[in-house]
Design a protein around this motif. Structure first.
Motif, PDB file in Angstrom:
ATOM      1  N   ILE A   1       0.816  -1.223   0.000  1.00 50.25           N
ATOM      2  CA  ILE A   1       0.000   0.000   0.000  1.00 50.25           C
ATOM      3  C   ILE A   1       0.849   1.272   0.000  1.00 50.25           C
ATOM      4  CG2 ILE A   1      -1.623   1.358   1.394  1.00 50.25           C
ATOM      5  CD1 ILE A   1      -3.074  -1.251   2.063  1.00 50.25           C
ATOM      6  N   SER A   2       1.961   1.236   0.689  1.00 52.20           N
ATOM      7  CA  SER A   2       2.769   2.449   0.768  1.00 52.20           C
ATOM      8  C   SER A   2       3.349   2.831  -0.589  1.00 52.20           C
ATOM      9  CB  SER A   2       3.919   2.248   1.765  1.00 52.20           C
ATOM     10  OG  SER A   2       4.849   3.291   1.622  1.00 52.20           O
ATOM     11  N   GLU A   3       3.202   4.099  -0.930  1.00 51.36           N
ATOM     12  CA  GLU A   3       3.777   4.591  -2.200  1.00 51.36           C
ATOM     13  C   GLU A   3       5.304   4.562  -2.181  1.00 51.36           C
ATOM     14  OE1 GLU A   3       2.380   8.407  -3.313  1.00 51.36           O
ATOM     15  OE2 GLU A   3       0.262   7.830  -3.241  1.00 51.36           O
ATOM     16  N   ASP A   4       5.870   4.495  -0.998  1.00 47.71           N
ATOM     17  CA  ASP A   4       7.327   4.548  -0.877  1.00 47.71           C
ATOM     18  C   ASP A   4       7.998   3.211  -1.146  1.00 47.71           C
ATOM     19  OD1 ASP A   4       6.953   7.148  -0.169  1.00 47.71           O
ATOM     20  OD2 ASP A   4       6.884   6.714   1.976  1.00 47.71           O
ATOM     21  N   LEU A   5       7.198   2.153  -1.213  1.00 47.02           N
ATOM     22  CA  LEU A   5       7.776   0.838  -1.498  1.00 47.02           C
ATOM     23  C   LEU A   5       8.338   0.846  -2.914  1.00 47.02           C
ATOM     24  CD1 LEU A   5       7.817  -2.158  -0.234  1.00 47.02           C
ATOM     25  CD2 LEU A   5       5.968  -2.592  -1.855  1.00 47.02           C
ATOM     26  N   PRO A   6       9.632   0.490  -3.057  1.00 45.73           N
ATOM     27  CA  PRO A   6      10.195   0.459  -4.419  1.00 45.73           C
ATOM     28  C   PRO A   6       9.799  -0.828  -5.137  1.00 45.73           C
ATOM     29  CG  PRO A   6      11.889  -0.073  -2.821  1.00 45.73           C
ATOM     30  CD  PRO A   6      10.609   0.137  -2.037  1.00 45.73           C
ATOM     31  N   GLN A   7      10.115  -0.916  -6.397  1.00 45.63           N
ATOM     32  CA  GLN A   7       9.790  -2.112  -7.184  1.00 45.63           C
ATOM     33  C   GLN A   7      11.047  -2.638  -7.858  1.00 45.63           C
ATOM     34  OE1 GLN A   7       7.354  -1.278 -10.638  1.00 45.63           O
ATOM     35  NE2 GLN A   7       8.164   0.808 -10.805  1.00 45.63           N
ATOM     36  N   GLY A   8      11.003  -3.963  -8.178  1.00 46.94           N
ATOM     37  CA  GLY A   8      12.080  -4.571  -8.948  1.00 46.94           C
ATOM     38  C   GLY A   8      13.299  -4.875  -8.115  1.00 46.94           C
ATOM     39  N   GLY A   9      14.175  -5.715  -8.683  1.00 47.44           N
ATOM     40  CA  GLY A   9      15.424  -6.041  -8.002  1.00 47.44           C
ATOM     41  C   GLY A   9      15.242  -7.060  -6.901  1.00 47.44           C
ATOM     42  N   GLU A  10      16.343  -7.332  -6.256  1.00 49.95           N
ATOM     43  CA  GLU A  10      16.459  -8.314  -5.181  1.00 49.95           C
ATOM     44  C   GLU A  10      15.299  -8.220  -4.168  1.00 49.95           C
ATOM     45  OE1 GLU A  10      19.590 -10.173  -4.683  1.00 49.95           O
ATOM     46  OE2 GLU A  10      18.209 -11.347  -3.471  1.00 49.95           O
ATOM     47  N   GLY A  11      14.581  -9.307  -4.008  1.00 50.46           N
ATOM     48  CA  GLY A  11      13.537  -9.344  -2.986  1.00 50.46           C
ATOM     49  C   GLY A  11      12.277  -8.619  -3.401  1.00 50.46           C
ATOM     50  N   LEU A  12      12.333  -7.884  -4.492  1.00 45.78           N
ATOM     51  CA  LEU A  12      11.163  -7.126  -4.936  1.00 45.78           C
ATOM     52  C   LEU A  12      10.780  -7.454  -6.382  1.00 45.78           C
ATOM     53  CD1 LEU A  12      12.100  -3.790  -3.200  1.00 45.78           C
ATOM     54  CD2 LEU A  12      10.068  -5.167  -2.712  1.00 45.78           C
ATOM     55  N   TRP A  13      11.281  -8.573  -6.855  1.00 47.13           N
ATOM     56  CA  TRP A  13      10.979  -8.952  -8.235  1.00 47.13           C
ATOM     57  C   TRP A  13       9.493  -9.263  -8.416  1.00 47.13           C
ATOM     58  CZ3 TRP A  13       8.838 -13.723  -8.681  1.00 47.13           C
ATOM     59  CH2 TRP A  13       9.123 -14.680  -7.683  1.00 47.13           C
ATOM     60  N   ARG A  14       8.779  -9.523  -7.337  1.00 45.15           N
ATOM     61  CA  ARG A  14       7.345  -9.795  -7.482  1.00 45.15           C
ATOM     62  C   ARG A  14       6.580  -8.549  -7.953  1.00 45.15           C
ATOM     63  NH1 ARG A  14       8.902 -13.316  -3.631  1.00 45.15           N
ATOM     64  NH2 ARG A  14       8.117 -15.461  -3.797  1.00 45.15           N
TER      65      ARG A  14
ATOM     66  N   ARG B   1       6.377   3.740  -9.326  1.00 42.88           N
ATOM     67  CA  ARG B   1       7.200   3.508  -8.130  1.00 42.88           C
ATOM     68  C   ARG B   1       8.672   3.635  -8.502  1.00 42.88           C
ATOM     69  NH1 ARG B   1       4.654   1.114  -3.805  1.00 42.88           N
ATOM     70  NH2 ARG B   1       2.642   0.118  -4.215  1.00 42.88           N
ATOM     71  N   LYS B   2       9.490   3.977  -7.526  1.00 44.66           N
ATOM     72  CA  LYS B   2      10.928   3.997  -7.764  1.00 44.66           C
ATOM     73  C   LYS B   2      11.443   2.564  -7.908  1.00 44.66           C
ATOM     74  CE  LYS B   2      12.151   8.359  -5.671  1.00 44.66           C
ATOM     75  NZ  LYS B   2      12.528   9.004  -4.401  1.00 44.66           N
ATOM     76  N   HIS B   3      12.439   2.400  -8.766  1.00 42.98           N
ATOM     77  CA  HIS B   3      13.070   1.094  -8.852  1.00 42.98           C
ATOM     78  C   HIS B   3      14.028   0.940  -7.675  1.00 42.98           C
ATOM     79  CE1 HIS B   3      15.321  -2.366 -10.350  1.00 42.98           C
ATOM     80  NE2 HIS B   3      14.279  -2.598 -11.148  1.00 42.98           N
ATOM     81  N   SER B   4      14.091  -0.255  -7.123  1.00 38.54           N
ATOM     82  CA  SER B   4      14.879  -0.453  -5.902  1.00 38.54           C
ATOM     83  C   SER B   4      16.376  -0.304  -6.155  1.00 38.54           C
ATOM     84  CB  SER B   4      14.589  -1.835  -5.307  1.00 38.54           C
ATOM     85  OG  SER B   4      15.138  -2.840  -6.131  1.00 38.54           O
TER      86      SER B   4
END
Lengths: 380, 380, 380, 380
Positions: free
Chosen positions: D168-181, D224-227
């Motif tokens: 839900i948080s807009e600050d959560l980044p996307q992509g990369g290690e642990g965030l590939w989902r 979202r920002k990329h991680s």
């Protein structure tokens, strides 16, 4: 990180032998610990059973005489998971041999035995712990944090139950292998030592000393066949045990344990009512804590069901992700983890044998009150 | 169908005056009854309040002296809903005047008063009933049916609580209008007569006589200001009351009532454990009965939450459709309906004054045991 | 305080006739209102039934032709509680006669009928209200307050169900007295208008307009005997109806109603998920609101079960004391109270006929989408 | 009993690497199995991470290239637990190398990939299984037994949700290690493949094929920002996904998955309504099954909460004693146990790659329908 080994010798191979063995193996996989338990030997009178158990859990060797186990120089820690009537003798001998000690609960069959065990480990100055595993339920560890933070204010009431139903059938035999919990000469008592002891340890930990009790016990089925001889014999244990009483902090106590509460398998419950907050918990949904906070906005006050699976809940960062629950055996894993963490700092992890003795003082008072029909002051 | 009128005179205009008045009005709208209550007069010392109350509920007239009410020949039934210290005097006088009698619980402030009331209605041979309204919760009426059908087998345990939290604040005054429940000279006792009496009446009805008790009471806040004088005075009532005990059928008793259980508004609970079945219920969800049947197929055994809103549940055919719950006041409506049904057959509806006395015998034993710190045998 | 009388004429004597009549009688006893409803007349085609109903509820007179009722000058308000196919004709005529109007839901059998009804009351400029009674569940009134206070932030999801199981048996007949809900020519549709309409009205009230839907309906049992003729006929109604969709605020919609959900009697549920909070509720425990507040301290977050029985909960100050729940019929009582309060200020109480029309626009879109297998935009 | 060794090579070391490794170690301690898994090697691109992982779980060796792993002759089984975009390539190569195959779900990023994987294992004729672990929740295994026994009769409705709130948080980044989902190029889709796939596999197993769907998806936060880069980029995944549809057996489908349901961590729910019975379950209390049986005596019908911890519940005889619950990771342990049991009989344990493909056909139809705004027929 090279970890130090801690060589374990286990006495007993029953239900508790399994939970402890699993805990020794799992703890270092999920927690970052200064010691790694090594399963050196398991001891049982029956060599075949010991072998089967050793093979399954990866014990390196077996013994059939606990005295031989204790004498082995390659064992650092003796874990007593045999029936209650063996706790004192084994633990005292092991302490004299300089071993660290873990002991299943109740510590002794009564406070006299337990006191000797405390004296032995204190004389030997050896780390010691009793397997009151429920202190390591994350929900209850959180509850203790909340109590320590003063969120409950003055405590008015504490009540706790342990309800089972597995002995209702008259056809269930008593005594012997797997049924020693129905033989008071082995177990010390019936539900008082087996179940109520858990309620009491938890209460002492969360709410402090119990000072006096008025108790009653009941044996519903007066005679049962012995599992080995088949002979009908008087039942010596208490089937149900309950008491009202007072805590040192002025709150009231209401406790009950039974094996005749149809529909409840292992319903360990507790509830604590304070001036500012209340909480309750039960073992059938151990991953939840119910919490009521009077400081919530008035129209939005209610009982909150907290799913204790988040990273900021005690022990849970080591497991899975939020929403995914753990089970019963994890309490033992946590206890091993805490024991080893403490050992790394040359400290002891509670509950110590001294804590186990405190429980036995209460259960002795309960049994005495039930017999005498008087209020009994709890020794300390 | 021309119904006979039953002319009602009510004493009291508080919380219970409202529940009773509502019941008199609603019962004939939902139940087919041989009598229709007519609200003839309400009596209160303060004429203005009596008038306001009469206007709201449709009472035809008011009285300011209960003796005048009793003397009226147009009144068939006196309903005593005034504070506890007035029950005996009014009821006895009304019985002598030949009136039918309804009386709020507890019947007397103690068994001595209650016994005189029983003697009076029996001497007058007049219909009489005590407002232990919870016997008319449909879920509990169903539970009694199940017990009577022998579905539970031998009973092992019965436990019951009544948990409230409304007196925790030290700033709450005691005594006077609306607060007489905190004044033992008016109320007779604290939670023992106010709350525990409900638990006991229900238990006697469902599980038979209680034979002996070991009890404790506690007064957490020792002094409170009086609501009228503002003077700080000792608190005379019990804030909490609990007991262990035995029923005549051999089952164990565990009871507790308190006004200091933070988070519980009116949590009247009960649980009964039998050889073949168990059940539990609580007032916060009064339209549900939890039921465990050991005769269910083994792997499918569990606690069933029965939503007591179907046409074949007690009283429910008269209300809405399945799934639509009723509320608290319906218990009073059902009690009026049962009273009038019984009257139509020249019978009495329980609980009678005699039943009310039986409760007072237990509460007297509880208070005595708490004072003496002994087991007390319950009179009968 | 002398209250003004509001003279009521009721059309219909079924389930809804009872809930409305009870509400007219009870509202002024529990709420301080500027008007007191007077039950002037009930209208039913069958004079005997009308008489029985009138006698039970205290209606002063009966009519057997609704046109006669409307013409009576001693009637201020017409309450339409007859089957759906009569709503439009009666309401429009009553509006033309200058009567205030209450109408059972759904307003029309479809939006065309409903629009004519809206036009009629607006032309007549007469107070009007639809009996979407669930808006007056205290838990839901509280939920709306919380939403209005902005406690939920941006809304992501809204879902709602109405699950029943009373038509599963193939032996249940259709049509005729008491079974007109299974006849689409009378009812307009099956569960879509009967049940889903409740879900939709609540959603529009809590979460704003629904803009588009993709729906499906199902008729599980294709033929049933007619209750009067005994002849096997095709079933014309939808047994189940569900849709996905979007709200104007960007949140997703997920709705379902059925009479084939074994085990559910009247399980109206809803859940709303916002950025900062979530809530859920169901009719089987209507006195509870489940609330999750993300602003709670992290480790103490959880779903709170709020027992909506306190004095600071909507409507509840008028009832009993904290912990004592109300039932289904109270929602109608509250609706009458609000209508009369509004009338005292020359205002209208929602939901108006216009609000009822908004629901019919959605149900029409649902039925169209199910038929066309396309996404449908909701008219407005 | 000398057990045969089964040499395992694991690809991936994340969350699923842990659950699988734990399962390989625990299964033979609690179940009597013909094979014992030996942890031969773990493969990860980063050698340090691989080493740390290997040390913790007892893998004998590491590899940094999965091709090298596949080529090793001392490996019998390849377990693919790496991100979704690697499943097909690794599995197909491993199948060609003659290895047994376990693969995390979803099988492919889409049905095209999955079909190639199925073809590969079928060509190689090698045992294969997808880690849809929830089939091994004891409560759900029991539910399947009950369904197979015909206890539910004709099925009317099936509904299922998977509700989370971690994005839900807009600050959560996307992509990369642990965030590939959160990266659809890696994951294939958002919640459709990650969560809804679980709902679908379970539904296919319990209720048979889904034939057609009408779906919608939503992406609430568009950028979202990329991680890794920190750059704001369009979000490519679906944040929420829902559909209505039909099963081959005529029952209706209602499914929803989201990561925006505030208050729900991993609330996988399902409910099935049949003519004679209904059941529901959720992952937050995975050890319970709710069951309603219409054949119960009418006035005693209700939803039963079955605590799935008895010896006659699936898998539970191997664990503790009645009343003691298990946790999330046990589902993986059960799956390994079943796989090895089947292997001992030269059989395959479901769900096979073919079963995994069947799920992907449904998720593909869901994504297509959401895009096209049409009903989509599910391929097979």
């Amino acid at each position: 990180m090279a970890k130090k080994q801690l060589n374990v010798g286990l006495v007993g191979y029953g239900f508790m032998g399994r939970t402890h063995s699993n805990a020794f193996l799992q703890a270092p996989r999920f927690f970052d610990l200064p010691y790694k338990p090594v399963l050196k030997a398991v001891c049982a009178r029956n060599a075949d059973r010991a072998k089967t158990f050793a093979e399954n859990w990866g014990y390196e060797s077996i013994e059939t005489d606990w005295r031989a186990l204790i004498e082995r120089s390659d064992i650092d820690l003796i874990d007593v998971a045999s029936p209650n009537d063996t706790h004192a003798e084994i633990a005292i001998a092991a302490a004299k041999a300089g071993k660290m000690l873990l002991c299943e609960k109740p510590l002794g069959r009564n406070a006299v035995e337990a006191k000797e065990m405390v004296d032995a480990v204190e004389a030997a100055n050896t780390p010691n712990m009793v397997w009151y595993n429920y202190r390591r339920v994350p929900a209850l560890a959180l509850l203790r944090e909340l109590l320590n933070e003063g969120r409950f204010g003055r405590i008015f009431h504490y009540r706790s139950q342990f309800l089972q139903d597995w002995t209702i059938s008259e056809d269930l035999p008593q005594g012997g292998e797997g049924l020693w919990r129905l033989d008071s000469s082995v177990a010390g008592s019936g539900v008082t030592g087996d179940l109520l002891a858990h309620n009491i340890d938890m209460a002492l930990w969360l709410n402090g000393p119990i000072t006096e009790v008025a108790a009653m016990t009941e044996t519903f089925i007066k005679e049962r066949k012995h599992s080995l001889t088949g002979k009908l014999q008087p039942v010596s244990i208490d089937d149900a045990s309950s008491f009202i009483g007072r805590f040192g902090n002025g709150s009231t106590a209401m406790f009950e344990a039974t094996r005749y509460a149809r529909g409840h398998k292992a319903l360990f419950t507790l509830e604590i009512n304070g001036e500012k907050a209340s909480a309750r918990w039960d073992l059938h949904d151990l991953h939840r804590l119910e919490f009521f906070d009077h400081r919530d906005e008035s129209r939005l006050r209610g009982w909150k069901s907290i799913h204790i699976t988040d990273g900021d809940h005690p022990y849970m960062k080591q497991w899975w992700v939020p929403g995914l629950q753990i089970g019963y055996e994890h309490t033992f894993i946590h206890q091993v983890a805490d024991f080893l963490q403490a050992l790394g700092k040359n400290e002891s992890a509670a509950p110590s044998f001294q804590d186990g003795l405190a429980v036995d003082y209460v259960t002795d008072a309960v049994l005495a009150s039930a017999k005498n029909r008087n209020w009994e002051v709890v020794a300390s």
